[in-house]
Write a protein that holds these residues in place. Structure first.
Motif, short mmCIF file in Angstrom:
data_model
loop_
_atom_site.label_atom_id
_atom_site.label_comp_id
_atom_site.label_asym_id
_atom_site.label_seq_id
_atom_site.Cartn_x
_atom_site.Cartn_y
_atom_site.Cartn_z
N ALA A 1 -86.75 -85.79 48.67
CA ALA A 1 -86.74 -86.07 50.10
C ALA A 1 -86.70 -87.57 50.38
CB ALA A 1 -87.95 -85.44 50.77
N ALA A 2 -87.59 -88.33 49.75
CA ALA A 2 -87.63 -89.77 49.97
C ALA A 2 -86.35 -90.44 49.48
CB ALA A 2 -88.84 -90.38 49.28
N SER A 3 -85.86 -89.98 48.33
CA SER A 3 -84.65 -90.57 47.78
C SER A 3 -83.43 -90.26 48.63
CB SER A 3 -84.42 -90.08 46.35
OG SER A 3 -83.29 -90.70 45.78
N ALA A 4 -83.28 -89.00 49.04
CA ALA A 4 -82.14 -88.63 49.88
C ALA A 4 -82.20 -89.33 51.23
CB ALA A 4 -82.08 -87.12 50.06
N THR A 5 -83.41 -89.50 51.76
CA THR A 5 -83.55 -90.23 53.02
C THR A 5 -83.13 -91.68 52.86
OG1 THR A 5 -85.30 -88.76 53.85
CG2 THR A 5 -85.20 -90.98 54.80
N ALA A 6 -83.45 -92.27 51.71
CA ALA A 6 -83.01 -93.64 51.43
C ALA A 6 -81.48 -93.72 51.42
CB ALA A 6 -83.56 -94.11 50.08
N TYR A 7 -80.83 -92.75 50.79
CA TYR A 7 -79.37 -92.72 50.74
C TYR A 7 -78.78 -92.49 52.14
CZ TYR A 7 -79.61 -92.22 45.62
OH TYR A 7 -79.82 -92.41 44.28
N ALA A 8 -79.40 -91.59 52.88
CA ALA A 8 -78.84 -91.18 54.16
C ALA A 8 -79.10 -92.18 55.28
CB ALA A 8 -79.41 -89.82 54.56
N THR A 9 -80.19 -92.96 55.19
CA THR A 9 -80.59 -93.82 56.32
C THR A 9 -80.80 -95.28 55.96
OG1 THR A 9 -82.99 -93.55 56.02
CG2 THR A 9 -81.84 -91.82 57.25
#
Length: 362
Positions: free
Chosen positions: A88-96
């Motif tokens: 979740a934290a990693s994908a949020t970093a990529y997405a935002t």
């Protein structure tokens, strides 16, 4: 003589400094890129570290698609809350582009919403799509369209999809749309918001409408359970649909269950999912090479399982998969890029930088 030597040393030092600066800036400033892609396909192998990538070389009957890349970097993955990140934290970093806490879905550390690349590009009339072998409301795909405090809020995540500007999504998670605790019928909401709905199988022909494809109650079956070519075929279908948009497209594809094989310390599970992801990379690269204006990026959110390919009983001609943990690790993970702007992804950088690198093209 001393003066001459000092002059040479000074000149060498200056040249070295210039070289370092160019190397550091390459991959962080859009000015270093002469070409910009019209389309981006971002493929995330959940839990895929370098040993998982290596499995594509040693267990593949075909030549691995990873060998088609020339631009390769490494990503640091830590979350704001923990040294070892979750999806979740990693994908949020990529997405935002936001460094946030483990469990966060599209939100900052203070739990306020962070705008995602999907939301930003949709406003620019760029088509967007999501494909995953997990539930479509699972951590990685969810981080690109939803904003909730914690990843397990699946019903709240699902509510974000009907009114979203996403043009195509495919994966599992049907139960979060039609078997909800609040008894809401989100399938009807999808249809009323302009989606064609498919819940039985991948369609062969698509209308011009937005596409919602939900083919499993939760996650899709394993490859070992007969999932077949869902991921490569859904990726191909998504590309065909999204590429009709004249202004370009952004597509996220997740090989979700590489991670699940790592958590289970199940080498057969992990390797078969890895090879399926490899095949899917081939679909994206084939399209990109024909199209000529598409950037393909392949990376992971983190490594799972401490997966290793080691010599079996000291025999250096025979390898055996092994694991050191049932959880995630903090190893750097690889990023591969091919297409216009691909040199931007060389070097070593933080996971949040991936967002800014992609956004520098718009």
């Amino acid at each position: 003589m001393k003066l001459k030597i000092l002059t040479i040393i000074s000149a060498f030092a200056l040249t070295s400094c210039i070289s370092v600066n160019v190397t550091e800036n390459r991959g962080t400033t859009p000015e270093t890129v002469s070409e910009k892609p019209k389309n981006i396909i971002l493929l995330i192998g959940d839990g895929m570290g370098l040993s998982q990538v290596s499995a594509s070389f040693y267990y593949n009957k075909e030549k691995t698609n990873f060998e088609r890349f020339r631009e390769i970097g490494l990503i640091k993955t830590s979350a704001s809350s923990d040294t070892i990140t979750d999806s979740a934290a990693s994908a949020t970093a990529y997405a935002t582009g936001e460094k946030t806490y483990n469990g966060a879905i599209g939100v900052k550390n203070d739990t306020t919403a962070a705008r995602t690349i999907v939301e930003i590009l949709s406003e620019k009339n760029i088509a967007t799509g999501l494909v995953a072998t997990s539930s479509i409301v699972h951590a990685t795909p969810a981080s690109f369209f939803a904003h909730v405090r914690y990843r397990s809020m699946y019903e709240e995540i699902a509510e974000a999809l009907p009114a979203s500007d996403i043009d195509f999504f495919a994966g599992g998670g049907l139960q979060f749309f039609n078997k909800r605790t609040d008894e809401k019928d989100l399938l009807s909401s999808l249809i009323s918001n302009g989606f064609d709905l498919h819940t039985e199988e991948l369609p062969t022909l698509l209308s011009e409408k937005k596409q919602a494809i939900l083919l499993a109650e939760n996650g899709m079956p394993k490859i070992l359970e007969g999932r077949g070519d869902f991921l490569p075929n859904a990726t191909k279908l998504a590309i065909e649909h999204l590429s009709k948009n004249e202004d370009g497209f952004f597509l996220l594809v997740e090989g979700s269950q590489i991670d699940w094989g790592g958590h289970s310390n199940d080498a057969d599970y992990l390797i078969t999912e890895q090879l399926d992801f490899d095949k899917t990379i081939g679909v994206a690269l084939d399209y990109a090479e024909k199209n000529g204006n598409t950037l393909v990026i392949v990376t992971a959110d983190h490594e799972t399982g401490g997966f290793t390919l080691a010599a079996k009983d000291g025999n250096y001609n025979e390898i055996v998969p092994s694991f050191s943990t049932g959880n995630h690790s903090t190893t750097l993970i690889p990023v591969f890029a091919k297409g216009p702007g691909d040199t931007l992804f060389n070097g070593i950088f933080d996971n949040t930088a991936l967002f800014f690198k992609m956004m520098s093209f718009y």
